[in-house]
Write an enzyme that holds these catalytic residues in place. Structure first.
Site, PDB file in Angstrom:
ATOM      1  N   ASP A   1       0.859  -1.185   0.000  1.00 50.00           N
ATOM      2  CA  ASP A   1       0.000   0.000   0.000  1.00 50.00           C
ATOM      3  C   ASP A   1       0.892   1.230   0.000  1.00 50.00           C
ATOM      4  O   ASP A   1       1.794   1.344   0.844  1.00 50.00           O
ATOM      5  CB  ASP A   1      -0.905   0.023   1.236  1.00 50.00           C
ATOM      6  CG  ASP A   1      -1.985  -1.043   1.193  1.00 50.00           C
ATOM      7  OD1 ASP A   1      -2.057  -1.794   0.198  1.00 50.00           O
ATOM      8  OD2 ASP A   1      -2.763  -1.126   2.160  1.00 50.00           O
TER       9      ASP A   1
ATOM     10  N   ASP B   1     -15.642  -3.794  -1.688  1.00 47.13           N
ATOM     11  CA  ASP B   1     -15.159  -3.366  -0.370  1.00 47.13           C
ATOM     12  C   ASP B   1     -16.367  -3.122   0.518  1.00 47.13           C
ATOM     13  O   ASP B   1     -17.128  -2.171   0.286  1.00 47.13           O
ATOM     14  CB  ASP B   1     -14.330  -2.093  -0.494  1.00 47.13           C
ATOM     15  CG  ASP B   1     -13.188  -2.239  -1.490  1.00 47.13           C
ATOM     16  OD1 ASP B   1     -12.624  -3.340  -1.572  1.00 47.13           O
ATOM     17  OD2 ASP B   1     -12.886  -1.259  -2.192  1.00 47.13           O
TER      18      ASP B   1
END
Length: 240
Positions: A8, A129
């Site tokens: 990330d 998500d």
């Protein structure tokens, strides 16, 4: 099962969040290329990358880091800030193999249809998500009100073959994936599903593999040493 160790990125740094909360951001490594090479050394063939700057405000600022990771030879799957067909073209020029459409899949499903038609289903994934079973957008801060299985069915109808399911409530907790919701998603669609969120041990990965998941993303568990990536790759089988 394909193992997707994760990188990330925020401001070019390798970071982790807890449950997607930007207030919890903390750096876990200095150099994404060094991390990627360690993944490759463990036998991984893929890396899952998220441009957190792009995910939150739609402006991708980590192109140089993404390009450098692509140059390591790993197959890169990238999400974050991909909201137009031009964005997909841009990240493919960096060397990215698969683009992950997140928020834009909720707000602009026509983009998904065009992306699949233009680039083919192997190179496009959609992020599912979810918090409390509802899909969230804009870096996971906005509740769309759409139930995650219904959203997945809509994406499948548009030609999507790859779904990445992230249970936001377990992300970064090491408490184990949302097995029940994953099973419900598997029953709802015929897509290849990658599990994301909650992986805390090699046993979690074995359980996901036994359940027939296409892939699993390993983030915090790798950086804390809770998962032996080399062992997971060996047990996962061919990584093509």
């Amino acid at each position: 099962m394909i193992l997707f160790p994760a990188i990330d990125l925020k401001d070019g740094r390798v970071v982790r969040l807890l449950k997607g909360d930007f207030a919890t951001v903390h750096q876990v490594a200095d150099d994404p290329v060094t991390v990627a090479r360690a993944f490759a050394g463990a036998g991984a063939a893929w890396v899952h990358m998220v441009d957190l700057d792009g995910a939150r405000d739609g402006v991708r600022r980590n192109a140089d880091a993404v390009r450098a990771v692509c140059e390591t030879g790993l197959r890169v799957e990238l999400g974050g800030g991909i909201r137009r067909l031009q964005d997909i073209e841009d990240v493919f020029k960096l060397g990215v193999y698969r683009a992950v459409i997140g928020s834009a899949a909720v707000t602009d499903p026509e983009l998904v249809r065009r992306a699949v038609e233009t680039f083919g289903p192997k190179r496009i994934a959609v992020g599912v998500d979810a918090r409390n079973g509802r899909v969230c957008t804009a870096g996971w801060v906005e509740d769309s009100g759409v139930e995650y299985r219904e959203f997945a069915r809509r994406m499948e109808a548009l030609g999507v073959r790859h779904l990445i399911f992230t249970d936001i409530d377990t992300d970064g907790t090491l408490a184990g994936p949302a097995y029940d919701r994953l099973a419900a998603l598997q029953a709802a669609v015929n897509c290849d599903i990658t599990a994301s969120g909650g992986v805390g041990s090699n046993e979690d990965l074995r359980r996901l593999q036994a359940a027939g998941l296409y892939g699993a993303i390993v983030g915090k568990a790798y950086y804390t040493g809770a998962v032996d990536l080399a062992l997971a790759v060996r047990e996962g089988g061919p990584q093509a």
